[in-house]
Write a protein that holds these residues in place. Structure first.
Motif, short mmCIF file in Angstrom:
data_model
loop_
_atom_site.label_atom_id
_atom_site.label_comp_id
_atom_site.label_asym_id
_atom_site.label_seq_id
_atom_site.Cartn_x
_atom_site.Cartn_y
_atom_site.Cartn_z
N THR A 9 0.83 -1.20 0.00
CA THR A 9 0.00 0.00 0.00
C THR A 9 0.87 1.25 0.00
O THR A 9 2.05 1.20 0.32
N VAL A 30 -1.37 -0.70 -4.02
CA VAL A 30 -2.54 0.12 -3.73
C VAL A 30 -2.08 1.56 -3.50
O VAL A 30 -1.10 1.79 -2.79
N ALA A 47 -7.30 2.94 -4.22
CA ALA A 47 -8.15 2.75 -3.05
C ALA A 47 -7.48 3.38 -1.84
O ALA A 47 -6.28 3.66 -1.84
N TYR A 52 -8.63 -0.78 2.34
CA TYR A 52 -8.31 -1.95 1.53
C TYR A 52 -7.64 -3.03 2.38
O TYR A 52 -7.93 -4.22 2.22
N HIS A 56 -9.26 -6.58 2.46
CA HIS A 56 -8.61 -7.57 1.60
C HIS A 56 -7.24 -8.04 2.09
O HIS A 56 -6.66 -8.93 1.47
#
Length: 238
Positions: A9, A30, A47, A52, A56
């Motif tokens: 991320t 991400v 996102a 997220y 997920h």
């Protein structure tokens, strides 16, 4: 055999991506900013990171995060003290989301964020011999300390040691582009004026914007982390 899956991320323009891929991971990125899709060298999902991760994160074998560092930096000290900074304290909510997944994780940030991190390990360009030839023919070496919090045991390759090196350089906004002024007047803060030199200094092969390079995590760092993380995941599975 299929590769283990890693979620990255705050992927930005993919500096960390290449290191993890070379270490043996299947990486999904991400980021909240869709402009980075053009530069990210793999799959990038647009996102909110914490959301997220919560929804997920359990689908991946491990998670790497690089929450925004701006709230922690010295340049934001006045705004932080006055309570009017446009940035927010980013590490705790990301850590909370990571812990909800039960997965091994890595949180990366700048040295100024050390107080808000749990037993972080420091990595620097000097530990990996990262260097490049500048436009004037002088070899410059990367000085770029970053901290890594993990919920598993991460070890550095060696101690950070800048002795014996004449010319150091970095990659960040607001720095002077005159090498001699940086060394002898400012005592640091030199950034090469040529983008290809900065890319070579960081060990980046794909295209990035200047801002992407300023925020880039050198692939050598995540290759080192990724190989240890891969071993850790393997031990857990066994």
């Amino acid at each position: 055999m299929s590769r283990p899956k890693l979620l990255e991320t705050h992927g930005c323009q993919g500096g960390a991506h290449a290191g993890y891929v070379n270490a043996g991971w299947d990486v999904t990125g991400v980021d909240i900013d869709k402009r980075h899709v053009r530069y990210y060298p793999g799959r990038l999902i647009i996102a909110d990171a914490a959301t997220y991760i919560r929804e997920h994160g359990h689908e991946y074998d491990a998670i790497h995060t690089s929450p925004p560092c701006q709230w922690y930096t010295r340049g934001n000290a006045k705004g932080r003290a006055a309570g009017n900074s446009k940035w927010s304290r980013s590490i705790p909510p990301i850590r909370e989301a990571l812990e909800s997944t039960g997965r091994p994780y890595v949180i990366e940030n700048v040295a100024d964020a050390a107080w808000d991190m749990r037993d972080p390990v420091a990595l620097c360009g000097c530990m990996f011999g990262l260097s490049a030839i500048d436009t004037d023919g002088i070899r410059i070496h990367l000085k770029r300390e970053r901290l890594f919090e993990t919920n598993w045991h991460l070890r550095p390759p060696r101690a950070c040691d800048h002795s014996g090196i004449e010319w150091w350089a970095g990659a960040y906004g607001g720095a002077r582009r005159d090498k001699y002024e940086a060394k002898f007047v400012r005592k640091g803060g030199y950034v090469p004026p040529n983008k290809d030199v900065v890319k070579a200094l960081l060990g980046v092969e794909h295209d990035m914007t200047w801002n992407g390079l300023f925020e880039c995590l050198p692939p050598a760092y995540t290759n080192w982390i990724g190989r240890q993380l891969l071993a850790h995941v393997g031990e857990r599975a066994a």
